[in-house]
Design a protein around this motif. Structure first.
Motif, short mmCIF file in Angstrom:
data_model
loop_
_atom_site.label_atom_id
_atom_site.label_comp_id
_atom_site.label_asym_id
_atom_site.label_seq_id
_atom_site.Cartn_x
_atom_site.Cartn_y
_atom_site.Cartn_z
N ASP A 91 3.62 -3.90 -33.67
CA ASP A 91 3.59 -2.46 -33.90
C ASP A 91 3.65 -1.69 -32.58
OD1 ASP A 91 0.95 -2.28 -32.86
OD2 ASP A 91 0.03 -2.26 -34.83
N LYS A 92 3.67 -0.37 -32.66
CA LYS A 92 3.82 0.49 -31.49
C LYS A 92 2.66 0.36 -30.51
CE LYS A 92 1.68 4.42 -33.78
NZ LYS A 92 1.79 5.79 -34.19
N ASN A 93 1.51 -0.15 -30.97
CA ASN A 93 0.34 -0.32 -30.11
C ASN A 93 0.23 -1.72 -29.52
OD1 ASN A 93 -0.58 2.34 -30.64
ND2 ASN A 93 -1.36 1.64 -32.61
N GLY A 94 1.21 -2.58 -29.84
CA GLY A 94 1.19 -3.94 -29.32
C GLY A 94 0.44 -4.94 -30.18
N GLY A 99 8.56 -9.84 -45.49
CA GLY A 99 9.22 -9.14 -44.39
C GLY A 99 8.36 -8.02 -43.86
N ILE A 100 8.42 -7.80 -42.54
CA ILE A 100 7.68 -6.72 -41.90
C ILE A 100 8.59 -6.05 -40.88
CG2 ILE A 100 5.65 -6.07 -40.56
CD1 ILE A 100 4.45 -8.82 -41.24
N THR A 101 8.54 -4.72 -40.82
CA THR A 101 9.20 -4.01 -39.73
C THR A 101 8.47 -2.70 -39.47
OG1 THR A 101 11.37 -3.46 -38.82
CG2 THR A 101 10.90 -2.60 -41.00
N GLY A 102 8.59 -2.23 -38.26
CA GLY A 102 8.08 -0.92 -37.90
C GLY A 102 9.22 0.07 -37.88
N ASP A 103 8.97 1.32 -38.28
CA ASP A 103 10.03 2.32 -38.24
C ASP A 103 9.86 3.24 -37.03
OD1 ASP A 103 8.17 4.36 -38.90
OD2 ASP A 103 8.74 4.38 -41.01
N SER A 104 10.82 4.11 -36.82
CA SER A 104 10.81 4.99 -35.66
C SER A 104 9.68 6.02 -35.71
CB SER A 104 12.16 5.69 -35.51
OG SER A 104 12.51 6.35 -36.71
N GLY A 105 9.07 6.21 -36.88
CA GLY A 105 7.95 7.12 -37.01
C GLY A 105 6.59 6.47 -36.77
N ASP A 114 7.22 -10.80 -28.24
CA ASP A 114 6.39 -9.61 -28.07
C ASP A 114 6.76 -8.88 -26.78
OD1 ASP A 114 4.96 -10.78 -25.89
OD2 ASP A 114 3.30 -11.41 -27.16
N ARG A 115 6.15 -7.75 -26.54
CA ARG A 115 6.47 -6.90 -25.38
C ARG A 115 6.14 -7.55 -24.05
NH1 ARG A 115 3.14 -1.66 -26.62
NH2 ARG A 115 4.11 -2.11 -28.59
N HIS A 116 5.35 -8.64 -24.07
CA HIS A 116 5.00 -9.35 -22.84
C HIS A 116 5.91 -10.54 -22.59
CE1 HIS A 116 1.48 -6.81 -22.74
NE2 HIS A 116 1.16 -7.21 -23.96
N GLY A 117 6.86 -10.76 -23.48
CA GLY A 117 7.79 -11.88 -23.32
C GLY A 117 7.32 -13.18 -23.95
N ASN A 118 6.18 -13.15 -24.65
CA ASN A 118 5.72 -14.34 -25.37
C ASN A 118 6.55 -14.51 -26.64
OD1 ASN A 118 3.34 -14.90 -23.70
ND2 ASN A 118 2.53 -13.02 -24.59
N LEU A 119 6.83 -15.75 -26.99
CA LEU A 119 7.49 -16.05 -28.25
C LEU A 119 6.43 -16.47 -29.26
CD1 LEU A 119 10.60 -18.07 -27.05
CD2 LEU A 119 10.54 -15.73 -27.92
N TRP A 120 6.55 -15.94 -30.49
CA TRP A 120 5.64 -16.26 -31.58
C TRP A 120 6.43 -16.95 -32.68
CZ3 TRP A 120 0.37 -15.13 -31.58
CH2 TRP A 120 -0.07 -14.36 -30.50
N PHE A 121 5.90 -18.06 -33.17
CA PHE A 121 6.55 -18.86 -34.19
C PHE A 121 5.68 -18.90 -35.45
CE2 PHE A 121 7.81 -20.36 -30.05
CZ PHE A 121 9.17 -20.51 -30.17
N ALA A 122 6.23 -18.44 -36.57
CA ALA A 122 5.54 -18.51 -37.86
C ALA A 122 5.88 -19.85 -38.49
CB ALA A 122 6.00 -17.37 -38.76
#
Length: 187
Positions: A51-54, A89-95, A9-17
């Motif tokens: 997502d763009k909001n964290g 699968g999940i991804t965010g796009d540039s929009g 994530d943006r804070h440097g935490n690693l997330w494991f599913a």
């Protein structure tokens, strides 16, 4: 001990599913586990994206997708407009949209308030979507479990299969390298 996905994530935490243990967050010192006891949709998680909001999004094996805002979970399912409850699968796009690849329902785009679903009827190669990536030109790429790859330019789909040179039509992963080449992990 079976890990399906890892995301930073943006804070440097690693997330494991995990398969059966929910998700684990590693902050560099210790692990914190999140399961259905904390509100996660399922303990079997296949995909993670931020997502763009964290907010973090977790795609469940058969229970939809859970959004984590840092405090609590909110789950979205077919009742909310998601194409299918098995999210691979999940991804965010540039929009700023989120895209959810599902097992059998196609792909759903979430604009923050509602879902729109794309399926084979719209030109998607197959409705079993495993991974999603956006290239540097803004095209979205969808890997499928037997239908090859679909590229979406925002208006229409183009399909690539073994006929165009893929070694297999079962495609598990997509990655763009620093030179703009796309790499596909196949079965």
């Amino acid at each position: 001990n079976i890990i399906r996905c890892i995301t930073e994530d943006r804070h440097g935490n690693l997330w494991f599913a995990t398969q059966g243990g929910g998700v684990s967050r590693y902050d560099g010192k210790s692990f914190t586990d999140f399961t259905t006891d904390q509100g996660l949709a399922s303990n079997e998680i296949w995909s993670i994206a931020e997502d763009k909001n964290g907010n973090l999004w977790f795609g469940a094996a058969n229970e939809g997708v859970s959004r984590y805002d840092g405090t609590s979970f909110t789950t979205f399912t077919t009742e909310h407009g998601l194409a299918h409850n098995a999210v691979r699968g999940i991804t965010g796009d540039s929009g700023g949209n989120l895209w959810f690849g599902t097992e059998g329902g196609g792909v759903s785009r979430f604009d923050g308030s509602s879902f729109i679903t794309f399926t084979m009827e719209h030109g998607l190669a197959q409705n079993d979507v495993r991974s999603i990536a956006e290239d540097r030109n803004g095209n979205l790429w969808f890997s499928t479990n037997g239908g090859g790859i679909s590229r979406f330019d925002g208006e229409s789909f183009t399909t690539f299969t073994t006929a165009q040179g893929l070694p297999s039509n079962v495609v598990w992963s997509i990655e763009e390298d620093i030179s703009g080449n796309l790499w596909f992990g196949t079965g």
